[in-house]
Design a protein around this motif. Structure first.
Motif, short mmCIF file in Angstrom:
data_model
loop_
_atom_site.label_atom_id
_atom_site.label_comp_id
_atom_site.label_asym_id
_atom_site.label_seq_id
_atom_site.Cartn_x
_atom_site.Cartn_y
_atom_site.Cartn_z
N HIS A 11 44.71 84.77 3.40
CA HIS A 11 44.12 84.21 4.88
C HIS A 11 43.14 83.07 5.26
N HIS A 62 40.08 85.14 5.30
CA HIS A 62 39.32 85.65 6.92
C HIS A 62 39.92 87.36 6.49
N HIS A 119 41.01 91.47 7.68
CA HIS A 119 41.54 92.10 8.84
C HIS A 119 41.23 93.13 9.21
ZN ZN Z 1 44.75 86.77 8.85
#
Ligand code: ZN
Length: 162
Positions: free
Chosen positions: A156, A158, A160
């Motif tokens: 992703h 980024h 979590h």
């Molecule tokens: Zn994510």
């Protein structure tokens, strides 16, 4: 098991405390030890000048970082300001100077952030520059913790948590 990272590098999740001041010494942003900024390094999740300066630091390290506008929130663009008639907004819309608006362009389906710079009887001046555009940024940072990112986080781009 892969080892815990010891230095800030690409694909490492960094927990960071910082104070951000402008050249007039005003504090405009901070993250504390209790509520740190947690980000994935190497993915442009923080401003480029800061990301570059943190590279190679270890947990416990502190550093003062000066970031020029072009490596921060950009130069201030005087053309990036629009005057709009108040009639384009809902009649009960309560404007406040400095407030942040999210605008949607139905033609392109794009979202824009703007700041209310000035309010007149019939018109509203919207500034599309970031509020810190044109500012030299003075950070005092402390690296609190480093950990390896999960496969999903890397996918992703980024973190979590929180
Ligand atoms: Zn994510």
């Amino acid at each position: 098991m892969a080892q815990k990272p010891t230095k800030v590098a690409d694909d490492v999740v960094v927990s960071l405390a910082y104070v951000l001041r402008l050249d007039n010494n005003e504090i405009v942003d901070e993250a504390t030890r209790d509520e740190p900024l947690v980000y994935l390094h190497g993915y442009g999740n923080i401003i480029p000048g800061l990301e570059e300066a943190l590279e190679g630091l270890s947990a416990g390290d502190t550093k003062k970082v000066v970031v020029a506008p072009e490596d921060g929130y950009g130069e201030y663009d005087e053309d990036d300001v629009d005057v709009m008639p108040r009639s384009e907004f809902p009649p009960d819309f309560e404007f406040e100077e400095g407030m942040e608006l999210e605008l949607h362009d139905p033609d392109t389906d794009e979202y824009f952030e703007a700041y209310v710079a000035e309010i007149d009887e019939d018109e509203v001046t919207l500034d599309f520059n970031h509020p810190l555009a044109g500012e030299t940024l003075f950070f005092e940072v402390e690296i609190l913790a480093l950990r390896r990112a999960t496969a999903e986080e890397l996918d992703h781009g980024h973190v979590h948590e929180d």
